[in-house]
Scaffold this active site. Structure first.
Site, PDB file in Angstrom:
ATOM      1  N   ASP A 453       1.171  -1.022  -0.040  1.00  0.00           N
ATOM      2  CA  ASP A 453       0.066  -0.076   0.221  1.00  0.00           C
ATOM      3  C   ASP A 453       0.826   1.431  -0.150  1.00  0.00           C
ATOM      4  O   ASP A 453       2.174   1.137   0.405  1.00  0.00           O
ATOM      5  CB  ASP A 453      -0.792   0.644   1.343  1.00  0.00           C
ATOM      6  CG  ASP A 453      -2.177  -0.859   1.376  1.00  0.00           C
ATOM      7  OD1 ASP A 453      -2.145  -1.324   0.141  1.00  0.00           O
ATOM      8  OD2 ASP A 453      -2.520  -1.151   2.112  1.00  0.00           O
ATOM      9  N   ASP A 754      -4.998  -3.432   5.114  1.00  0.00           N
ATOM     10  CA  ASP A 754      -5.541  -2.458   6.525  1.00  0.00           C
ATOM     11  C   ASP A 754      -6.281  -2.945   6.513  1.00  0.00           C
ATOM     12  O   ASP A 754      -7.048  -2.848   7.427  1.00  0.00           O
ATOM     13  CB  ASP A 754      -4.453  -1.164   6.087  1.00  0.00           C
ATOM     14  CG  ASP A 754      -4.885   0.148   5.369  1.00  0.00           C
ATOM     15  OD1 ASP A 754      -5.680  -1.243   4.571  1.00  0.00           O
ATOM     16  OD2 ASP A 754      -4.005   0.870   5.258  1.00  0.00           O
TER      17      ASP A 754
END
Length: 1036
Positions: A453, A754
């Site tokens: 990410d 996440d």
């Protein structure tokens, strides 16, 4: 060997089938000296099956209780109505409901009982708790005493003496103890006290030393795993106590606590819904039902262990710990242990092969020694005459053969993996990485690709509003100065709508702490907007924009990439607010807000201007966000908040700086043959700007949007993926598709995540890396490693330690194979030719400890070095025992055998030994030389291909300590324990000669490393654009 290992001991790193797990257990067979110890860190499949059956039974009962709605159940319930008595201690403490009755309300979804007690408000009064202010901290201990603690039943920790008992279960050690006892009995009868005890007592003392060192090592490992297990279970929740929001551990929750839930949270206890928006719960972990359950005032029951799939809420805790169904289920979750790792299984295979060879050699040694003895006896004395000394000699032959099995069967090999992993996991914990699954630590060392990410991992995740475009004007945000300018240039209507959108359409909260200061609880993006809003609110000195009543909320999720809220206005009417990804929100708008607060039609020219602003912000590496609103006369009948006809308010550019050290970490990955790919939900221009700053996006690399990636055929994806470096505006499904394709192409893939929707990709990847700060509990549960500081540099540390584990085990295997080969051949050849074994049982036990427990401590715990990240990762299916390792093993074995052979057959003449003690001096010298050969070979094993074996030798204090303690013990054994170890003190010349002969192996190692060996091809690295890095002795 490789064929046998691949057929029987090849284990996938994640989710192995029961068939594969049983296959390797079957292949090990009976060649295990101590099953209890060898398989201590291996899953107990029978226990696991029993636990799974119990779990399914509990889940079925829960499913029936929650979902089967029949009149018969109501009838039965009425017939079996239980009368609950309020305990006197509860009444005295100010509680007016029985703990048992309270627990059944949520657990059994008992609406009738809840209604009798006055609903959630009535329950809160009976629990003496304010739904606004929460419980008082001073009441914690009282509530825990009466309602119980939020803890689950766990197996008691194993004591040190249990590990001693496990170490004593070794079959060969038991046989040796019996031999020692018989030896003492016969010795005392023939040689008297104390001389007759020496041989047997020497074996017993050696066994006790081996058992003690083994038990201490195993016990220390268990303590490390226990500490790590505690860390895994650390979950913190937001609660309201004493009128303030605060974070507490789930284990500190008590009945009466007001808990705040958001997407991805695990419900920490049974409870009742107080208030919230669009709360959707996944109860599959409890009931096995896949369909989400929508919780509201009509259905207010929440169960521990379930997951928040969507929405947010406040809940009142009504039952904790073992009073919940989750508590009963938790008892079954750890049954059977964790799956073994691929390296553990592979080394069990290596130990099995070596063990079979050792068993053959040990049997042959005993047969040859016994045959020679019988032939000699038949010739000189006759087979009819037997003496006590004959029995003692045969017993000694048997003890030597059994000890050869002890040395030959490398029980320590699989356990060395556990030792190395425990050490690595402890160090990684210090480096802010929590390894949840043992196999992930070793698999990460083979990773050839990291899909990461952007937000929070490559960047700091500390976001601030940097630019704002509103009413055709772009401004850089400078706190109060910009707020003053906006107040002066914009009408009150525009400022009011802007502030309304910021404060009403937010999943975050501004709360006042005990120190009186405002704190923002929420995501970094929303925190940045709220900080901007608070600054502007302070300048306009008005809070009218907060006087709205929220009717409906659609929380942000990574699929829609927007958040919406519907509110009723104080003056009547309704207004919907929407914020999210710039391009997506812009498509929903057909009007724009002018500086007077009027909604005017959005022309094509204005649309192009706004798109140019978005691109300009994105090219400055800013995260862009659009805010919009829509006025309505009535609440729409459909469940979903309107998705068209909005009026654009503003475009925000939010700055999230790149973390320091990220560019260097990415460069380290490239050098190590690991390709880094960025997968983000951000605008493609923002993603490209950040990727270039991090060194991820190169001139010949490809950056595309998720929508374009999704539209490709499987064949097109296969062609595109090797060049792909950045994927922007991606959905969680895109990340999952990318990971699946990479794995199908032979890559070992690590992926970060996440959000709740990242769970499938984290589960699919070879190594799932969840973020510790920004990650949801659902993401963490599906991950193999939790990055506690959300930092990309920490991921590189995990890879580095993963490589260290793999290489350290290779070093240990190389060292142990050399000792095995030499010990077996020396004893066998000596038995065949001389009729006696040069190394006694006690000496072999000491050698076994050097190469087993102490060798594992020295070599399996070496820390990683930077050189490890200058070589390509190990590809799938590569041989664990490499050609370079075989070269070193064979070369060192040949040298040691030549030296020991010459000493055995011509040692007296070469060393000029004479007199009655010449034989015992020679045997002691051979034993001493053999041990020093192993010590220097231990140093050689630190580097399998590099010439300089001393580099960083003092960086591992464990290695130095083992080396020094081995030398000290060797001196004590030779000089002072001769009666037990069958040795005599040596003069300084023989000591020096032993050390010199041992040290020559360092020169032999240099010569061996100059012999080129073919390296295995690494096809996976051609696919990601990297060529293999040459290995060998080129770098000294």
């Amino acid at each position: 060997m490789e064929k046998f290992l691949k057929e029987n001991f090849d284990l996938p790193a994640k989710n192995p089938s029961e068939e594969v797990l049983r296959r390797w257990r079957s292949a090990v067979g009976a060649i295990v000296l101590n099953r209890k110890r060898r398989f201590r860190m291996v899953a107990d499949l029978d226990k696991r099956s029993e636990a799974e059956a119990r779990r399914r039974s509990i889940q079925e009962k829960i499913r029936v209780a929650l979902y089967v709605q029949k009149a018969a159940l109501t009838f039965i319930d009425a017939a079996n109505n239980i009368e609950y008595q309020l305990p006197e201690e509860a009444r005295k403490a100010g509680f007016y409901i029985s703990p048992d009755e309270l627990a059944t309300i949520a657990r059994e979804h008992n609406s009738k009982s809840l209604k009798i007690h006055g609903g959630v408000d009535g329950i809160s009064r009976k629990l003496s708790v304010s739904l606004e202010d929460g419980i008082k901290t001073s009441d914690l201990s009282i509530r825990q005493n009466i309602f119980g603690a939020n803890k689950f039943s766990e197996k008691p920790a194993r004591s040190f003496w249990m590990f001693v008992w496990d170490a004593l279960q070794d079959l060969t050690l038991i046989i040796l103890m019996v031999c020692a006892a018989v030896s003492i009995g016969v010795g005392l009868a023939t040689e008297g006290w104390p001389k007759g005890m020496y041989d047997g007592l020497g074996i017993i003392l050696s066994i006790l030393l081996v058992v003690s060192v083994t038990a201490v090592s195993d016990y220390k490992q268990s303590l490390q795993f226990r500490d790590l297990d505690r860390e895994k279970k650390k979950i913190f929740m937001q609660v309201t106590r004493d009128g303030y929001r605060q974070k507490v551990s789930i284990y500190d929750l008590v009945v009466g606590d007001v808990v705040h839930l958001s997407i991805g949270d695990q419900v920490p206890a049974d409870g009742l819904y107080i208030s919230g928006y669009s709360l959707s719960i996944d109860e599959s972990s409890l009931s096995g039902e896949a369909d989400p359950v929508h919780v509201s005032h009509e259905k207010p029951f929440l169960l521990a262990g379930t997951k928040v799939q969507d929405g947010s809420a406040k809940m009142l805790v009504t039952a904790v710990g073992m009073k919940t169904e989750w508590g009963r289920l938790m008892e079954t979750l750890s049954q059977g242990g964790e799956d073994e790792t691929p390296l553990q299984v592979k080394l069990n295979g290596v130990a099995t092969i070596i063990g079979k060879i050792g068993l053959v050699f040990a049997t042959l040694t005993f047969v040859v020694l016994l045959a020679r003895f019988l032939v000699d006896k038949a010739i000189h004395v006759g087979l009819l005459k037997w003496f006590p000394d004959d029995a003692l000699l045969i017993l000694n032959y048997f003890a030597i053969s059994v000890t050869i099995i002890v040395v030959a069967v490398p029980e320590g090999l699989p356990l060395a993996v556990t030792l190395s992993l425990a050490f690595a996991m402890k160090k990684l914990m210090d480096d802010k990485a929590l390894v949840r699954h043992l196999s992930a630590c070793e698999t990460m060392g083979s990773s050839g690709c990291i899909c990461t990410d952007k937000t929070g991992t490559l960047t700091t995740n500390h976001m601030v509003v940097d630019k704002i475009w509103i009413c055709d004007e772009s401004k850089s945000f400078r706190s109060k100065e910009t707020s003053e300018h906006l107040k002066a240039t914009l009408s009150g209507e525009v400022v009011g709508i802007l502030l309304q959108c910021i404060f009403q359409n937010s999943g975050s909260e501004v709360v006042r702490g005990k120190d009186g200061k405002n704190t923002i609880l929420g995501t970094p993006t929303e925190t940045a907007l709220l900080e901007f809003g608070l600054d502007l609110e302070g300048v306009v000195d008005s809070t009218q924009h907060r006087d709205c009543n929220k009717l409906k909320v659609e929380p942000f999720n990574s699929v829609k990439k927007k958040m919406s809220v519907l509110v009723s206005l104080p003056d009547g009417g309704f207004r919907a607010f929407c914020k999210g990804a710039s391009e997506i929100i812009l498509q929903l708008c057909d009007k724009i807000l002018d500086c007077n607060g009027n909604a005017v039609p959005l022309s094509e020219k204005q649309t192009k201007t706004i798109l140019d602003v978005i691109t300009l912000f994105a090219n400055d590496a800013l995260r862009t966000l659009c805010l919009a609103y829509k006025d309505m006369d009535e609440v729409p009948k459909e469940d979903e908040i309107s998705t068209d006809g909005y009026t654009l308010i503003a475009v925000f550019g939010i700055k999230d700086p790149v973390r320091s050290g990220v560019r260097e970490a990415v460069q380290t990955c490239i050098t190590a043959g690991i390709k880094v790919r960025m997968v983000t939900g951000d605008n493609i221009n923002t993603a490209k700007a950040i990727a270039k700053e991090c060194g991820i996006l190169t001139d010949d690399g490809l950056a595309i949007e998720g929508s374009e990636f999704r539209s490709k055929s499987p064949e097109e994806m296969k062609q595109l993926i090797p060049k792909l470096q950045v994927m922007a505006r991606s959905l969680p499904l895109d990340k999952h598709t990318l990971v699946t394709n990479l794995r199908n192409m032979g890559e070992v893939v690590a992926v970060t995540g996440d959000g709740t929707n990242d769970a499938p990709a984290l589960h699919e990847a070879d190594i799932g890396l969840a973020m510790g700060i920004s990650g949801t509990e659902v993401a963490k549960e599906n991950a193999d490693v939790i990055i506690l500081d959300d930092n990309f540099t920490t991921i590189i540390n995990v890879a580095k330690w993963g490589r260290a584990v793999y290489i350290n085990i290779q070093k240990f295997v190389q060292f142990q194979l050399t000792v095995n080969v030499v010990a077996l051949i020396v004893n066998f050849v000596s038995a065949c030719i001389i009729g006696n074994a040069p190394l006694t049982a006690v000496q072999l036990l000491w050698v076994n400890m050097i190469m087993d427990t102490l060798g594992a401590l020295a070599l399996a715990t070496e820390p990683p070095n930077d050189e490890m990240m200058k070589r390509p990762p190990t590809g799938r299916g590569e041989s664990f025992i490499t050609k370079a390792m075989w070269r070193n093993v064979i070369g060192q074995s040949v040298y040691q055998l030549l030296v020991l052979g010459v000493l055995m057959f011509d040692g007296k003449q070469l060393l000029k030994l004479s007199g009655s003690d010449a034989d015992i001096v020679l045997d002691t010298f051979i034993f001493n030389t053999f041990v020093f050969c192993q010590l220097f070979n231990e140093i050689n094993s630190r580097e399998m291909e590099k010439i300089n074996v001393f580099r960083g030798i003092f960086s591992s204090w464990v290695f130095s300590a083992v080396l020094i303690s081995t030398v000290v013990f060797q001196v004590i054994i030779v000089e002072f324990l001769g009666a037990f170890a069958s040795t005599v003190p040596l003069n300084w010349q023989l000591w020096l000669l032993s050390v010199i002969i041992g040290s020559v192996s360092l020169i032999i190692a240099v010569l061996l490393k100059c012999i080129p060996v073919g390296s295995a091809k690494r096809p996976s690295h051609h696919q990601n654009g990297y060529q293999p890095i040459p290995s060998g002795p080129q770098e000294v």
